[in-house]
Design a protein around this motif. Structure first.
Motif, PDB file in Angstrom:
ATOM      1  N   VAL A 112      58.952  63.129 -13.891  1.00 54.52           N
ATOM      2  CA  VAL A 112      59.018  63.137 -15.356  1.00 54.52           C
ATOM      3  C   VAL A 112      57.937  62.242 -15.963  1.00 54.52           C
ATOM      4  N   ALA A 115      54.879  64.473 -15.896  1.00 52.74           N
ATOM      5  CA  ALA A 115      55.070  65.503 -16.913  1.00 52.74           C
ATOM      6  C   ALA A 115      54.878  64.883 -18.295  1.00 52.74           C
ATOM      7  N   VAL A 159      60.695  64.202 -21.762  1.00 51.80           N
ATOM      8  CA  VAL A 159      60.781  65.195 -20.690  1.00 51.80           C
ATOM      9  C   VAL A 159      62.159  65.164 -20.036  1.00 51.80           C
ATOM     10  N   VAL A 162      64.693  66.920 -22.360  1.00 55.78           N
ATOM     11  CA  VAL A 162      64.526  68.378 -22.392  1.00 55.78           C
ATOM     12  C   VAL A 162      65.031  69.002 -21.086  1.00 55.78           C
ATOM     13  N   THR A 163      64.683  68.380 -19.959  1.00 54.88           N
ATOM     14  CA  THR A 163      65.150  68.898 -18.663  1.00 54.88           C
ATOM     15  C   THR A 163      66.667  68.971 -18.632  1.00 54.88           C
ATOM     16  N   THR A 320      52.708  71.686 -18.999  1.00 54.30           N
ATOM     17  CA  THR A 320      54.018  71.126 -19.321  1.00 54.30           C
ATOM     18  C   THR A 320      55.132  72.091 -18.942  1.00 54.30           C
ATOM     19  N   LEU A 324      58.120  71.624 -16.288  1.00 55.13           N
ATOM     20  CA  LEU A 324      59.535  71.748 -16.656  1.00 55.13           C
ATOM     21  C   LEU A 324      60.295  72.689 -15.724  1.00 55.13           C
ATOM     22  N   THR A 325      59.698  73.852 -15.416  1.00 64.17           N
ATOM     23  CA  THR A 325      60.414  74.784 -14.542  1.00 64.17           C
ATOM     24  C   THR A 325      60.613  74.172 -13.155  1.00 64.17           C
TER      25      THR A 325
END
Ligand code: TRP
Length: 486
Positions: A112, A115, A159, A162-163, A320, A324-325
């Protein structure tokens, strides 16, 4: 024998699993980590060993991992326990699952942070904060971005949040939809950058650097790094692929999906190398600049390109999303386990995990500023998290999974899961019993300094060891299996 568990969630479309697994595999590992490691370990020799590790270790183990997931239908801990029980084995094997889950968590806690770099660079692009025209200028921007813990912490926290929101909702739909357009987008962006690089100097040098295979040049540390990176880039032995496999419908070919994912992943990494190294050589940046490499080199290329700012913004959006994926897949194992085995709702599980994650990731983030000197034998928190997971935990987990599948489990389990032809199955079994474990053990031995490896000269010995091991193994393993099964 236990009856086969019914899956709880399945991927939506025919391509669901492939997309999600590719989304997990393709990430910062390909675009951030692969180039900087290649730079640090001297180029072509590293690339060659990395490719060998993908083929000989990564692909066979990925098939095993998906197989465990689908057979055991659950999080790594539960799935491995069930599959082992089906062969009359004790619950001790689920330790592999525990380690995998911990490993995914530890990786995410530094992932993270990186990211966060990507998101902050997107922000800088949009607000015009990336306008240096020399390498040193870009390095200064990177340094300044790291120096303030509040700034850096803001982005990594973003990050993390959001994750966790996505994971709390359940990953299937979100992932399948985003990967469907993101992957082609990423490839197109890298394609544009490679074409640009072809015409702006440094391309020939980059080709030499990446594909000038001089195997004798690779150090023991480089070998270990290449193997660790093969695990990292395919998201192996850390719960991600296993948990995704548990949502895979029966009847889909595990072998075919594995090859698709591995090939896509490798192509993206090589493309990233071809996009980045020309810029580095054309601008006199040191390839061994470490984790900041792409953040110092790429903005410089964009700066000089027509429509550069627009392309740069698109690039960091893609990066980004790719991050995230992958991030989602790392924590999915933990959340699935809390949800399935402990009966905690997905949302609560995600937030609970998220808080612990946030604390560890903050420690990792501080490694770039106030905590830079909080070191133990020369490594800070960020360094340790990366080193322990990639170099040791993932290869060890992979070794355990390979041995369990190759020697301990009932033979028919993987025969029916993989559904390969006789010859294909024999080849897979040979890889999983001898080639992958031998590769992992030899690299460990080398890294521990027990003996030094010079693959350029010693490969005949390795080959001999493989033959001897195979003969011994094949003579004794049926008996071994019977004994172990009681
Ligand atoms: N493979 C991803 C990448 O290359 C990272 C990743 C996602 C990962 N899930 C993982 C790494 C699980 C280890 C374990 O960026």
């Amino acid at each position: 024998m236990t009856t086969r568990e019914k899956p709880q969630n399945l991927w939506m479309g025919r391509w669901g699993f492939v997309l999600a697994a590719t989304g997990s595999a393709v990430g910062l590992g390909n675009i951030w980590k692969f180039p900087y490691m290649t730079g640090e370990y001297g180029g072509g020799a590293f690339v060659l060993v990395y490719l060998l590790c993908i083929a000989a270790i990564g692909i066979p183990i990925m098939m095993v991992e998906i197989g465990y997931g689908r057979r055991g239908r659950g999080s790594p801990i539960d799935a491995i326990r069930r599959v082992a029980r089906e062969s009359g084995q004790g619950a001790g094997w689920s330790l592999i699952g525990w380690m995998a889950m911990l490993c995914g968590f530890m990786i995410l806690s530094f992932y993270v942070v990186v990211a966060g770099w990507s998101v902050s660079y997107l922000w800088k692009t949009v607000t015009g904060g990336l306008s240096a025209d020399t390498v040193d200028g870009m390095a200064a921007i990177f340094g300044a971005n790291n120096a303030n813990p509040w700034n850096l912490g803001f982005w990594s926290t973003l990050v993390t949040v959001v994750t966790m929101v996505i994971v709390g909702k359940g990953v299937q739909e979100g992932i399948e939809k985003s990967v469907r357009w993101m992957m082609p987008g990423m490839v197109i962006m890298l394609g544009i950058m490679i074409v640009y690089a072809m015409f702006s100097g440094g391309f020939g040098q980059a080709l030499d650097f990446l594909f000038g295979f001089e195997i004798g040049k690779l150090s023991s540390a480089g070998l270990l790094a290449a193997m660790g990176h093969a695990f990292f880039t395919l998201s192996l032995a850390s719960g991600a692929i296993l948990t995704y496999g548990s949502y895979l419908p029966d009847g889909k070919s595990i072998a075919r999906t594995t090859f698709t994912v591995a090939i896509c992943d490798t192509l993206v990494a090589l493309m990233a190398g071809l996009a980045i190294f020309p810029v580095i050589f054309a601008n006199g940046l040191d390839p061994a600049s470490g984790p900041g490499l792409i953040f110092m080199s790429l903005p410089l290329a964009f700066e000089q390109m027509p429509l550069g700012t627009l392309l740069e913004a698109i690039f960091f959006i893609m990066l980004t999303m790719a991050a995230l994926t992958s991030a989602i897949s790392m924590i999915e194992a933990t959340v699935a386990w809390l949800n399935e085995s402990k009966g905690i709702s997905r949302v609560k599980a995600a937030w609970g995990t998220g808080i612990v994650l946030w604390i560890v990731s903050t420690l990792a983030m501080l490694s770039f500023n106030v905590g830079a000197d909080w070191t133990l034998v020369g490594k800070n928190v960020f360094g340790w998290l990366d080193y322990l997971t990639s170099r040791w935990m993932m290869p060890l987990g992979g070794l355990g999974m390979a041995i369990l599948a190759g020697f301990v489990l009932r033979d028919d389990i993987f025969r029916s899961e993989l559904g390969l032809s006789r010859t294909q199955h024999a080849l897979w079994l040979f890889m999983i019993r001898y080639v992958s474990p031998l590769g992992i053990v030899v690299i460990f031995i080398d890294a521990l300094g027990v003996m030094t490896l010079d693959m350029g000269r010693q490969w005949p010995w390795l080959l001999a060891a493989l033959v001897v091991l195979t003969v011994i193994g094949e003579l004794f393993s049926p008996r071994l299996r019977k004994q172990l099964a009681g």
